[in-house]
Design a protein around this motif. Structure first.
Motif, PDB file in Angstrom:
ATOM      1  N   GLY A 127      -5.379  11.054  -9.961  1.00 52.28           N
ATOM      2  CA  GLY A 127      -4.999   9.735  -9.444  1.00 52.28           C
ATOM      3  C   GLY A 127      -5.898   9.281  -8.304  1.00 52.28           C
ATOM      4  N   ILE A 128      -6.252  10.208  -7.431  1.00 49.21           N
ATOM      5  CA  ILE A 128      -7.171   9.878  -6.329  1.00 49.21           C
ATOM      6  C   ILE A 128      -8.533   9.481  -6.884  1.00 49.21           C
ATOM      7  N   LEU A 129      -8.981  10.195  -7.908  1.00 48.61           N
ATOM      8  CA  LEU A 129     -10.255   9.876  -8.543  1.00 48.61           C
ATOM      9  C   LEU A 129     -10.227   8.474  -9.148  1.00 48.61           C
ATOM     10  N   PHE A 130      -9.140   8.115  -9.839  1.00 51.79           N
ATOM     11  CA  PHE A 130      -9.008   6.757 -10.381  1.00 51.79           C
ATOM     12  C   PHE A 130      -9.076   5.712  -9.270  1.00 51.79           C
ATOM     13  N   TYR A 131      -8.406   5.983  -8.153  1.00 50.98           N
ATOM     14  CA  TYR A 131      -8.429   5.053  -7.019  1.00 50.98           C
ATOM     15  C   TYR A 131      -9.858   4.879  -6.502  1.00 50.98           C
ATOM     16  N   LEU A 132     -10.570   5.975  -6.326  1.00 49.39           N
ATOM     17  CA  LEU A 132     -11.929   5.903  -5.786  1.00 49.39           C
ATOM     18  C   LEU A 132     -12.882   5.192  -6.742  1.00 49.39           C
ATOM     19  N   ILE A 133     -12.712   5.422  -8.042  1.00 52.89           N
ATOM     20  CA  ILE A 133     -13.544   4.723  -9.028  1.00 52.89           C
ATOM     21  C   ILE A 133     -13.271   3.227  -8.983  1.00 52.89           C
ATOM     22  N   ARG A 134     -11.997   2.846  -8.936  1.00 52.86           N
ATOM     23  CA  ARG A 134     -11.638   1.423  -8.878  1.00 52.86           C
ATOM     24  C   ARG A 134     -12.172   0.785  -7.599  1.00 52.86           C
ATOM     25  N   LYS A 135     -12.064   1.503  -6.500  1.00 56.94           N
ATOM     26  CA  LYS A 135     -12.557   1.003  -5.219  1.00 56.94           C
ATOM     27  C   LYS A 135     -14.067   0.770  -5.283  1.00 56.94           C
ATOM     28  N   LYS A 136     -14.795   1.705  -5.877  1.00 52.31           N
ATOM     29  CA  LYS A 136     -16.247   1.580  -5.979  1.00 52.31           C
ATOM     30  C   LYS A 136     -16.639   0.412  -6.878  1.00 52.31           C
ATOM     31  N   ARG A 137     -15.922   0.228  -7.994  1.00 48.26           N
ATOM     32  CA  ARG A 137     -16.222  -0.893  -8.886  1.00 48.26           C
ATOM     33  C   ARG A 137     -15.963  -2.240  -8.221  1.00 48.26           C
ATOM     34  N   LEU A 138     -14.879  -2.333  -7.472  1.00 49.79           N
ATOM     35  CA  LEU A 138     -14.594  -3.590  -6.770  1.00 49.79           C
ATOM     36  C   LEU A 138     -15.624  -3.860  -5.676  1.00 49.79           C
ATOM     37  N   GLU A 139     -16.060  -2.808  -4.983  1.00 54.29           N
ATOM     38  CA  GLU A 139     -17.084  -2.988  -3.954  1.00 54.29           C
ATOM     39  C   GLU A 139     -18.400  -3.453  -4.561  1.00 54.29           C
ATOM     40  N   ALA A 140     -18.711  -3.006  -5.789  1.00 58.98           N
ATOM     41  CA  ALA A 140     -19.919  -3.470  -6.474  1.00 58.98           C
ATOM     42  C   ALA A 140     -19.842  -4.961  -6.776  1.00 58.98           C
ATOM     43  N   ASP A 141     -18.615  -5.475  -6.949  1.00 57.99           N
ATOM     44  CA  ASP A 141     -18.405  -6.907  -7.179  1.00 57.99           C
ATOM     45  C   ASP A 141     -18.256  -7.685  -5.876  1.00 57.99           C
ATOM     46  N   GLY A 142     -18.328  -6.993  -4.746  1.00 56.20           N
ATOM     47  CA  GLY A 142     -18.223  -7.645  -3.451  1.00 56.20           C
ATOM     48  C   GLY A 142     -16.807  -7.768  -2.918  1.00 56.20           C
ATOM     49  N   THR A 143     -15.883  -7.010  -3.466  1.00 56.92           N
ATOM     50  CA  THR A 143     -14.487  -7.056  -3.047  1.00 56.92           C
ATOM     51  C   THR A 143     -14.090  -5.713  -2.449  1.00 56.92           C
ATOM     52  N   SER A 144     -13.366  -5.757  -1.356  1.00 53.64           N
ATOM     53  CA  SER A 144     -12.874  -4.535  -0.735  1.00 53.64           C
ATOM     54  C   SER A 144     -11.428  -4.288  -1.178  1.00 53.64           C
ATOM     55  N   LEU A 145     -11.198  -3.164  -1.845  1.00 53.05           N
ATOM     56  CA  LEU A 145      -9.848  -2.833  -2.295  1.00 53.05           C
ATOM     57  C   LEU A 145      -8.911  -2.655  -1.106  1.00 53.05           C
ATOM     58  N   ASP A 146      -9.381  -1.982  -0.071  1.00 49.88           N
ATOM     59  CA  ASP A 146      -8.547  -1.781   1.114  1.00 49.88           C
ATOM     60  C   ASP A 146      -8.175  -3.116   1.761  1.00 49.88           C
ATOM     61  N   LYS A 147      -9.118  -4.045   1.812  1.00 50.77           N
ATOM     62  CA  LYS A 147      -8.828  -5.357   2.383  1.00 50.77           C
ATOM     63  C   LYS A 147      -7.800  -6.109   1.542  1.00 50.77           C
ATOM     64  N   ARG A 148      -7.922  -6.001   0.221  1.00 53.87           N
ATOM     65  CA  ARG A 148      -6.954  -6.656  -0.662  1.00 53.87           C
ATOM     66  C   ARG A 148      -5.562  -6.068  -0.479  1.00 53.87           C
ATOM     67  N   ILE A 149      -5.489  -4.773  -0.326  1.00 57.55           N
ATOM     68  CA  ILE A 149      -4.191  -4.124  -0.107  1.00 57.55           C
ATOM     69  C   ILE A 149      -3.571  -4.613   1.195  1.00 57.55           C
ATOM     70  N   LEU A 150      -4.366  -4.649   2.265  1.00 55.84           N
ATOM     71  CA  LEU A 150      -3.856  -5.107   3.554  1.00 55.84           C
ATOM     72  C   LEU A 150      -3.430  -6.567   3.502  1.00 55.84           C
ATOM     73  N   GLU A 151      -4.143  -7.399   2.776  1.00 56.58           N
ATOM     74  CA  GLU A 151      -3.775  -8.814   2.650  1.00 56.58           C
ATOM     75  C   GLU A 151      -2.410  -8.952   1.968  1.00 56.58           C
ATOM     76  N   HIS A 152      -2.170  -8.135   0.969  1.00 54.40           N
ATOM     77  CA  HIS A 152      -0.890  -8.199   0.257  1.00 54.40           C
ATOM     78  C   HIS A 152       0.245  -7.606   1.062  1.00 54.40           C
ATOM     79  N   LEU A 153      -0.071  -6.778   2.043  1.00 59.29           N
ATOM     80  CA  LEU A 153       0.964  -6.223   2.910  1.00 59.29           C
ATOM     81  C   LEU A 153       1.314  -7.166   4.047  1.00 59.29           C
ATOM     82  N   GLY A 154       0.595  -8.265   4.167  1.00 58.14           N
ATOM     83  CA  GLY A 154       0.900  -9.255   5.204  1.00 58.14           C
ATOM     84  C   GLY A 154       0.177  -8.973   6.504  1.00 58.14           C
ATOM     85  N   SER A 155      -0.883  -8.229   6.444  1.00 60.18           N
ATOM     86  CA  SER A 155      -1.644  -7.914   7.670  1.00 60.18           C
ATOM     87  C   SER A 155      -2.622  -9.003   7.987  1.00 60.18           C
TER      88      SER A 155
END
Length: 117
Positions: free
Chosen positions: A89-117
């Motif tokens: 599961g951690i590996l899937f998360y890291l792969i998804r994070k890397k793919r989104l970063e290649a598209d110019g999107t930060s997965l961590d930033k998206r998560i924080l935005e949805h949490l209301g930060s």
């Protein structure tokens, strides 16, 4: 084939293992919240104060590890399956994070935005 021949109790053990794992992650995160998210912590309505800021998370970590050890003693096969699936599961998360970063999107930033930060 281990997962398909398991009993209901073995699935309960796997589920409780993951719940214990997540509770340990939450406890570790709560120990780091003052430094990692100081602004959000200061704005929070509820805060553990004094010694309780450390006692509750440490007790959660200790009891979580204790029950995980007991669970491993009761059913080592299914606990082993759990220990294999967590890194997957951690590996899937890291792969998804890397793919989104290649598209110019930060997965961590998206998560924080949805949490209301």
């Amino acid at each position: 084939m281990v997962m398909f021949s398991a009993t209901v109790m073995q699935y309960v053990n796997v589920s409780s293992f993951y719940l214990l794992f997540v509770s340990i992650l939450v406890a570790v995160a709560s120990l780091r919240i003052r430094t990692g998210f100081s602004a959000q912590y200061e704005a929070a309505e509820y805060k553990l104060k004094g010694i309780w800021y450390y006692v509750w998370p440490i007790l959660a970590i200790i009891t979580g590890i204790f029950f995980m050890i007991l669970q491993f003693q009761q059913d080592p096969m299914m606990t082993g399956v759990s220990l294999v699936l967590v890194p997957v599961g951690i590996l899937f998360y890291l792969i998804r994070k890397k793919r989104l970063e290649a598209d110019g999107t930060s997965l961590d930033k998206r998560i924080l935005e949805h949490l209301g930060s």
